[in-house]
Design an enzyme around this catalytic site. Sequence first.
Site, PDB file in Angstrom:
ATOM      1  N   GLY A  46       0.838  -1.191   0.000  1.00 14.11           N
ATOM      2  CA  GLY A  46       0.000   0.000   0.000  1.00 14.11           C
ATOM      3  C   GLY A  46       0.872   1.239   0.000  1.00 14.11           C
ATOM      4  CD  GLN A  51       3.492   5.729   2.780  1.00  7.31           C
ATOM      5  OE1 GLN A  51       2.465   5.226   2.334  1.00  7.31           O
ATOM      6  NE2 GLN A  51       4.519   5.028   3.207  1.00  7.31           N
ATOM      7  CB  CYS A  91       5.553   1.992   7.209  1.00  4.93           C
ATOM      8  SG  CYS A  91       5.085   3.543   6.428  1.00  4.93           S
ATOM      9  CG  LEU A  92       6.700   1.026   1.046  1.00  4.67           C
ATOM     10  CD1 LEU A  92       6.029   1.427  -0.266  1.00  4.67           C
ATOM     11  CD2 LEU A  92       7.814   0.026   0.799  1.00  4.67           C
ATOM     12  CG  HIS A 133      -0.364   1.358   7.316  1.00  3.55           C
ATOM     13  ND1 HIS A 133       0.542   0.952   8.274  1.00  3.55           N
ATOM     14  CD2 HIS A 133       0.358   2.064   6.421  1.00  3.55           C
ATOM     15  CE1 HIS A 133       1.746   1.414   7.960  1.00  3.55           C
ATOM     16  NE2 HIS A 133       1.649   2.089   6.832  1.00  3.55           N
ATOM     17  CD  GLU A 134      -0.789   2.641   2.843  1.00 13.22           C
ATOM     18  OE1 GLU A 134      -0.323   3.802   2.774  1.00 13.22           O
ATOM     19  OE2 GLU A 134      -0.069   1.648   3.055  1.00 13.22           O
ATOM     20  CG  HIS A 137       0.753   6.898   5.643  1.00 12.25           C
ATOM     21  ND1 HIS A 137       1.924   7.380   6.191  1.00 12.25           N
ATOM     22  CD2 HIS A 137       0.933   5.557   5.489  1.00 12.25           C
ATOM     23  CE1 HIS A 137       2.772   6.384   6.369  1.00 12.25           C
ATOM     24  NE2 HIS A 137       2.196   5.262   5.964  1.00 12.25           N
TER      25      HIS A 137
END
Length: 170
Positions: A46, A51, A91-92, A133-134, A137
Amino acid sequence: MSLLKILYYPDKRLRLIAKPIDKINKSIKNIANNMLYTMYKEEGIGLAATQVNIQLQIIVINKIEQQKTNLVLINPKIIKKEGNISIEEGCLSIPDYRASVPRANYVKVQAINLYGEKIEIEAESILSICIQHEIDHLKGKLFIDYLSKFKQERLKKKFEKINKKRKIVF
């Protein structure tokens, strides 16, 4: 397609709140496609626009579990939550770190797709976790915000050192 630059924690831009999108146009479609490309290249499941330093309410999610295609959700909003689940999330923007986070096992989400249509998505398990999660963000919230203040401070110092070595300046 273009590979977008992912912001790394503790970059303050990860704390910005994304703006809603009024109209789906070619630019928005290009952003979503570039986000999907970046997510694949970085091997994520995701990615939120914040991000990649785009302060718009767009999230993309890879085909996982019950989902047959990638998801692109614009202006996503959780309208229903049920149950509890907790798995180790990554997480990226916070590479090489994972932690268990309490989430709802089921969510119902309203959003707009790339065709400008209002849609509702129901998700359980890993897909539900990924969507939550997204969406976090987009609100300037990271999964590590669910950890104790002590752990958060340790992580911040650790990642400041790592980013100095990578020569990442904020």
